[in-house]
Design an enzyme around this catalytic site. Structure first.
Site, PDB file in Angstrom:
ATOM      1  N   ARG A   1       0.830  -1.411  -0.288  1.00 32.74           N
ATOM      2  CA  ARG A   1       0.223  -0.140  -0.073  1.00 32.74           C
ATOM      3  C   ARG A   1       1.146   1.351  -0.221  1.00 32.74           C
ATOM      4  NH1 ARG A   1      -3.488  -0.151   5.518  1.00 32.74           N
ATOM      5  NH2 ARG A   1      -4.469  -1.974   3.695  1.00 32.74           N
TER       6      ARG A   1
ATOM      7  N   ARG B   1      -0.928   6.623   9.616  1.00 25.92           N
ATOM      8  CA  ARG B   1      -1.796   5.709   8.247  1.00 25.92           C
ATOM      9  C   ARG B   1      -1.344   7.060   7.430  1.00 25.92           C
ATOM     10  NH1 ARG B   1      -3.908   0.641   8.943  1.00 25.92           N
ATOM     11  NH2 ARG B   1      -3.040  -0.557  10.606  1.00 25.92           N
TER      12      ARG B   1
ATOM     13  N   LYS C   1      -3.163   0.709  15.040  1.00 27.15           N
ATOM     14  CA  LYS C   1      -2.617   2.824  14.326  1.00 27.15           C
ATOM     15  C   LYS C   1      -3.149   3.706  14.523  1.00 27.15           C
ATOM     16  CE  LYS C   1      -6.916  -0.022  11.950  1.00 27.15           C
ATOM     17  NZ  LYS C   1      -7.925  -0.853  11.204  1.00 27.15           N
TER      18      LYS C   1
ATOM     19  N   LYS D   1      -5.016   6.885  12.706  1.00 25.53           N
ATOM     20  CA  LYS D   1      -5.662   7.307  11.229  1.00 25.53           C
ATOM     21  C   LYS D   1      -5.951   9.521  11.119  1.00 25.53           C
ATOM     22  CE  LYS D   1      -6.715   3.333   9.696  1.00 25.53           C
ATOM     23  NZ  LYS D   1      -8.557   2.176   9.085  1.00 25.53           N
TER      24      LYS D   1
ATOM     25  N   CYS E   1     -15.093  -3.353   0.939  1.00 28.05           N
ATOM     26  CA  CYS E   1     -13.352  -3.309   0.773  1.00 28.05           C
ATOM     27  C   CYS E   1     -12.916  -4.631   0.375  1.00 28.05           C
ATOM     28  CB  CYS E   1     -13.446  -3.617   2.536  1.00 28.05           C
ATOM     29  SG  CYS E   1     -14.182  -5.434   3.077  1.00 28.05           S
TER      30      CYS E   1
ATOM     31  N   CYS F   1      -7.774 -11.029   2.336  1.00 27.09           N
ATOM     32  CA  CYS F   1      -7.682 -10.560   3.145  1.00 27.09           C
ATOM     33  C   CYS F   1      -7.439 -11.360   4.067  1.00 27.09           C
ATOM     34  CB  CYS F   1      -8.731  -9.699   3.434  1.00 27.09           C
ATOM     35  SG  CYS F   1      -8.545  -8.693   4.844  1.00 27.09           S
TER      36      CYS F   1
ATOM     37  N   CYS G   1     -16.114  -8.864   7.038  1.00 21.08           N
ATOM     38  CA  CYS G   1     -15.397  -9.138   8.640  1.00 21.08           C
ATOM     39  C   CYS G   1     -15.625  -7.264   9.608  1.00 21.08           C
ATOM     40  CB  CYS G   1     -13.681  -9.261   8.155  1.00 21.08           C
ATOM     41  SG  CYS G   1     -12.638  -7.798   9.272  1.00 21.08           S
TER      42      CYS G   1
ATOM     43  N   CYS H   1     -12.813  -1.641   6.805  1.00 19.70           N
ATOM     44  CA  CYS H   1     -12.607  -0.981   6.533  1.00 19.70           C
ATOM     45  C   CYS H   1     -13.131  -0.209   5.335  1.00 19.70           C
ATOM     46  CB  CYS H   1     -11.091  -1.511   5.751  1.00 19.70           C
ATOM     47  SG  CYS H   1     -10.874  -2.688   6.556  1.00 19.70           S
TER      48      CYS H   1
END
Length: 549
Positions: free
Chosen positions: A71, A140, A203, A205, A425, A431, A470, A474
């Protein structure tokens, strides 16, 4: 409380190096060592395998077909024409051939074999692109409202994405040593006051919104910044904190959350304030249970007022009362638009963010031909679309002809409002966290939802539908008027009742439905909505007014 295994790996990683060099040299497997799987994320990559072929390979007693997703770090989602050409060529040489636009205003490429990682990163490096900190327990990709026509001071606001990204970038030189074969530098030059040897607990953001647009879903981020413009001058930002979409099925301690407003700061004070929000999360975040490690849980545990006071004490900057603002638009501005400088922009609809060449539309060919003209830039949106940008008036016809030739304009114009607003996503087949399909399935489900909308004269309804494989969120499903969250192959929970502007989360409506149940549920809801909605009432607001959830 004892720290998690990942915390130990980070501390012992020697600046995120671990044994990645040794893992790369092991030709007996397509995988990397267990501890390196946590560290490679900080370099912008995930190890994955083709889940469609697991059973077939297991029958043949073969190792799983391991590959890597990479990414890019693209603050604000901007690429030059030269960089797009490099992206196109790397995609053709080393990946599945599909460029996936993410909901964080960047791209990820799948199917990269282990021995192709270094060539991929080296090719990107030649055009000044990298994947540093695109994943992992760090800040991120910083996102910002996508369209330059949003504001006369757009470029100034946009520049904050790059500045914040640089401010919160890890100091380790490991990325350059491992992937680009550069010499190791002095440890003194790597001293990292922000991340130390612990990095963040999870993470982190950041999003920047430019009112009246909330295309970034600003309140779903750990830090949400709302630009305040007075008399065509950027004066500062309203700062919110504690947003996040992730949850875990069956774990009531986990939940999606919208950010809490902390207050207003002048633009010159922003960097110090954001930095100290980050250090507060670093020092107070949960390091024993990664499922409870995001900033949203830290704030709920501390209390908003206590958290806010801690940031004020660390930064020496008191928050002022939030300034007045209005977020009234969340969708992308499709088609042709012109900004205050007379430059043209074309926003192309890219279904589920997949840039590829199909029978009806050839996205890759179109964008490659446009890039070769050298007359545009490329800007990703947070809704998985692409803006062909910064086009001079004399070049507009040439760009439009290319878009027409390869079907891009037709695909954009022919897409219904519900299809244009939909987000998915990646999910299966790559994934490792996915329970169900998302990007491969949502387009066909939208076909059937369109039939229902047509039946009840709702064709022009700006309905927001989002799907994830899931509960990690995302695709931001919990901020959708209709959210689908995968529970098993072919089964989804339905969430209803978010507003159309990203200021209210939805709630669980029904669990574990297969497609026939999904369609019959939506048919009944939309039939009732068509018959009983108020003038200009959105579906999400209707669901709340009628107490459906």
């Amino acid at each position: 409380m004892s720290e998690s295994v990942v915390e130990k790996i980070k501390k012992e990683s020697k600046g995120l190096r671990g044994s990645l060099k040794e893992s790369l040299l092991d030709e007996h497997t397509g995988a990397i060592r267990e501890s390196d799987r946590a560290l490679i994320k900080f370099h912008g990559m995930y190890m994955q395998d083709d889940r469609d072929r697991r059973d077939e390979r297991a029958e043949k007693k073969l190792e799983r077909l391991y590959s890597y997703m990479i990414r890019l770090r693209l603050p604000g989602g901007l690429l030059s024409a030269k960089q797009w050409i490099a992206l196109h060529e790397v995609t053709n040489s080393y990946t599945t051939g599909v460029i996936k636009i993410t909901t964080r205003q960047t791209v990820q490429l799948h199917g990269i074999l282990k021995h192709h990682i270094k060539p991929t990163i080296k090719d990107f490096n030649t055009v000044k692109l990298d994947s540093i900190a695109a994943c992992g327990d760090v800040n991120r990709n910083v996102i910002a409202s996508a369209h330059p026509r949003f504001s006369a001071v757009y470029e100034e606001i946009f520049s904050y994405a790059g500045k914040l990204s640089k401010l919160l970038l890890p100091k380790t030189h490991g990325y350059y040593e491992i992937w680009l074969d550069e010499e190791k530098i002095s440890p003194e030059l790597e001293k990292d006051e922000l991340y130390q040897d612990r990095y963040f607990p999870r993470k982190f953001k950041i999003a920047i919104a430019i009112p009246p647009y909330n295309d970034v879903d600003v309140f779903t981020n750990d830090v949400g910044l709302i630009a305040i413009v007075e008399n065509n001058e950027l004066v500062g930002f309203n700062v919110s904190a504690g947003g996040g979409m992730g949850a875990t099925h069956g774990n009531a301690e986990t939940y999606p959350r919208l950010a809490s407003m902390l207050g207003y700061v002048k633009k010159d004070d922003l960097f110090k304030v954001v930095y100290e929000i980050a250090t507060t999360q670093r020092d107070f975040g949960n390091r024993s249970d990664r499922k409870l490690a995001r900033l949203k849980y830290t704030i709920d545990r501390m209390g908003v007022d206590v958290f806010k006071k801690e940031v004020e004490t660390r930064s020496g900057i008191p928050f002022e009362p939030e300034k007045e603002y209005a977020l009234t638009i969340r969708h992308d501005e499709y088609g042709w638009h012109k900004n205050h400088e007379g430059l043209y922009y074309y926003t192309a609809f890219i279904e589920t963010g997949r840039v590829y060449d199909g029978d009806k539309v050839q996205f890759k060919k179109a964008f490659y031909e446009i890039a070769k003209t050298g007359k545009t830039q490329f800007r990703f949106t947070c809704n998985q679309n692409l803006i062909i940008s910064d086009i001079k008036p004399e070049d507009k016809d040439e760009i439009e002809n290319i878009l027409q030739q390869y079907g891009v304009i037709q695909a954009t114009q022919n897409a219904s409002p519900v299809r244009r607003n939909a987000i998915a996503c990646v999910a299966l087949n790559t994934c490792p966290l996915a329970f169900a399909e998302a990007q491969r399935y949502l387009p066909s489900l939208i076909d059937k939802i369109e039939d229902i909308l047509d039946r009840y004269n709702l064709n022009n309804e700006e309905l927001h539908v989002r799907m994830t494989g899931c509960p990690n969120g995302c695709g931001r499903p919990y901020a959708a008027e209709i959210g689908f969250v995968g529970t098993a192959l072919g089964r989804y929970n339905i969430y209803l009742g978010a507003d159309a502007l990203g200021k209210r989360l939805n709630k669980l409506y029904k669990e574990n439905l297969e497609e026939p149940e999904i369609l019959s549920t939506l048919d009944a809801l939309l039939k009732d909505f068509s018959a009983n909605k108020n003038l200009n009432e959105s579906f999400g607001d209707y669901v709340i007014r009628k107490k459906i959830v």
